[in-house]
Design an enzyme around this catalytic site. Structure first.
Site, PDB file in Angstrom:
ATOM      1  N   CYS A  83     153.106 -19.950  93.227  1.00  0.00           N
ATOM      2  CA  CYS A  83     152.510 -19.238  92.087  1.00  0.00           C
ATOM      3  C   CYS A  83     153.175 -17.910  91.768  1.00  0.00           C
ATOM      4  O   CYS A  83     153.653 -17.681  90.651  1.00  0.00           O
ATOM      5  CB  CYS A  83     151.026 -18.989  92.338  1.00  0.00           C
ATOM      6  N   HIS A 139     150.288 -13.390  88.924  1.00  0.00           N
ATOM      7  CA  HIS A 139     149.805 -14.084  90.122  1.00  0.00           C
ATOM      8  C   HIS A 139     148.307 -14.026  90.300  1.00  0.00           C
ATOM      9  O   HIS A 139     147.702 -14.897  90.932  1.00  0.00           O
ATOM     10  CB  HIS A 139     150.491 -13.530  91.372  1.00  0.00           C
TER      11      HIS A 139
END
Length: 471
Positions: A83, A139
């Site tokens: 991610c 994120h």
């Protein structure tokens, strides 16, 4: 003679199409009708959608509808199969190997390269756009790792997903605690759809499309599911009866020709198999994708009803793929097809042809320069991706740029139409021919007859690998 005439006609057609794309973009450069941007991110979404065809039981009517209105990139790849580095790369325009942002524990701005870098929204704001976002775009959906400084207006994410039943000593999915990762869990919740976090985010985005603006806007909406834990309302689980779930093809001997440098089988795979939870995992993942699709529908319906429908670019993307048992793994964190490939749709009024599909390899790194060009902004010279505007106008445009994905320091994979070539930090290699081995079961890297292929693919590996950034 006839073949020559056909070729000339084809080339003329390409020239006309290229000019038409250029004229559309030129019009926006002159601000005749500046494009807005609707930027939809979906976390941990692999190709298990109707339009991508990754699983026959997927139900994604809203994303499928968008796919029929724009261009589907069938071979789109992330910059990193994790991610944080994936999002940091696509949003900043810098590769992980340039910044040293390789893992989820790193704060993007701790990288010396990214300390003062202008992200996509900052670039758009610099050139006259109003930028706003809610949900997971960087994120995190909240806090420092959301990089809130990137936006003119950042909106805090609220809401949850409801309560789930769980017996003492077990995860909600019935696997004993300790035998699988704590977050490798799933189960239906007691919440109503309208009470859940991603619906609230989607409704916020829909409401923004009902407002008036004195400048073009860049509106970002981050959908968190199907990221673990797979907890969504019961109604979404009900659409996918567990006992009818089709499992992906798995080769139990897959690691016979895979170097030890690659990540091995995961304990989640063996736990799911031991407790016969494989079909339940497929059910939960498909339920979460269907839930995410319903949230996407809230936003797209609002756009269709708004006054911005005809001059708004829509780009929908997943940040990386996901394993559901393939390579004896769950989650992402690999350099194989399942973790690197993810959905990407562009709908650009006046440019894209409805229902078109492109099988040229592209990267999420390409979003920054592509959106800049489409909206008539200067191209940021720091961008390490390529503008795919030519492919948006003509999906058959000659394209010889493979996609690069990174997983840690000096660990990369290169993907073109036919081949996937991977090289690890110790020099170990993998090579797969996707024309006859789409599941990547036969590693050809040690066969001398493919040395020339490896040599050609290796040209696209980064020449500089920044050491990992530490907090």
């Amino acid at each position: 003679m006839e073949s020559t005439r056909t070729l000339i006609t084809f080339l003329i057609g390409l020239t006309i199409l290229s000019c038409s794309v250029g004229e559309v973009v030129a019009n926006h450069k002159e601000n005749k009708q500046p494009y807005n941007v609707l930027f939809i991110a979906i976390d941990d979404l692999n190709d298990w959608t109707g339009f991508a065809g990754g699983h026959p039981q997927a139900q994604t009517p809203n994303m499928d509808k968008l796919a029929k209105q724009g261009v589907v990139f069938e071979n789109a790849y992330c910059a990193a199969s994790v991610c944080n580095p994936s999002r940091a790369a696509l949003m900043s325009g810098y590769r992980p190997s340039t910044t040293g942002v390789y893992g989820n524990g790193t704060q993007m701005r701790d990288s010396e390269v990214l300390k003062d870098a202008l992200t996509i929204p900052q670039w758009f704001s610099k050139y006259g756009y109003f930028t706003t976002a809610r949900g997971k775009i960087f994120h995190s959906a909240n806090g420092e790792k959301a990089d809130t400084i990137s936006w003119d207006k950042w909106v805090q994410t609220t809401g949850g997903y409801g309560a789930v039943k769980r017996e003492s000593g077990y995860l909600a999915n019935g696997i004993p605690v300790g035998e699988a990762d704590e977050n490798f869990d799933w189960g239906p919740t007691d919440a109503a759809f309208e009470e859940t976090q991603d619906y609230i985010t989607a409704k916020w985005a829909a409401d923004q499309l009902d407002k008036d603006y004195d400048k073009p806007f860049f509106l970002a909406c981050g959908i968190f599911r199907p990221h673990l834990k797979w907890h969504v309302p019961q109604e979404f689980f009900d659409k996918f009866p567990e006992e009818k779930m089709i499992l992906p093809e798995v080769n139990e001997n897959d690691y016979d020709d895979i170097p030890k440098s690659a990540l091995g089988p995961s304990k989640n795979y063996f736990a799911a198999k031991k407790y016969k939870k494989q079909q339940a995992a497929v059910q939960a993942y498909l339920a979460c994708i269907n839930y995410a699709d319903a949230c996407v529908g809230v936003v797209l319906d609002a756009l269709a009803k708004s006054k911005y429908a005809d001059n708004t670019i829509v780009v929908l993307w997943g940040d990386h793929g996901w394993h559901l048992g393939e390579k004896l793994r769950y989650k992402k964190f690999t350099l194989w097809e399942e973790a690197c490939n993810m959905p990407l749709i562009f709908k650009v009024p006046g440019v894209t042809e409805a229902g078109s599909r492109c099988n040229n390899p592209v990267s999420l790194m390409d979003l920054y320069p592509t959106l800049s060009e489409l909206c008539g902004l200067p191209i940021n010279p720091e961008n390490e991706g390529n503008s795919i505007v030519p492919l948006l106008g003509n999906v058959n445009t000659n394209w010889d740029r493979p996609a690069l994905t990174t997983l840690g320091f000096n660990r990369h994979t290169v993907r073109n139409k036919k081949w996937r070539y991977t090289k690890y930090q110790d020099g170990a290699e993998e090579l797969y021919n996707h024309e006859n081995d789409p599941l990547e079961w036969k590693n050809l890297a040690n066969d001398p007859q493919y040395n020339s292929v490896k040599h050609e693919m290796a040209k696209y590996l980064p020449t500089i690998n920044h050491p990992e950034v530490k907090d």
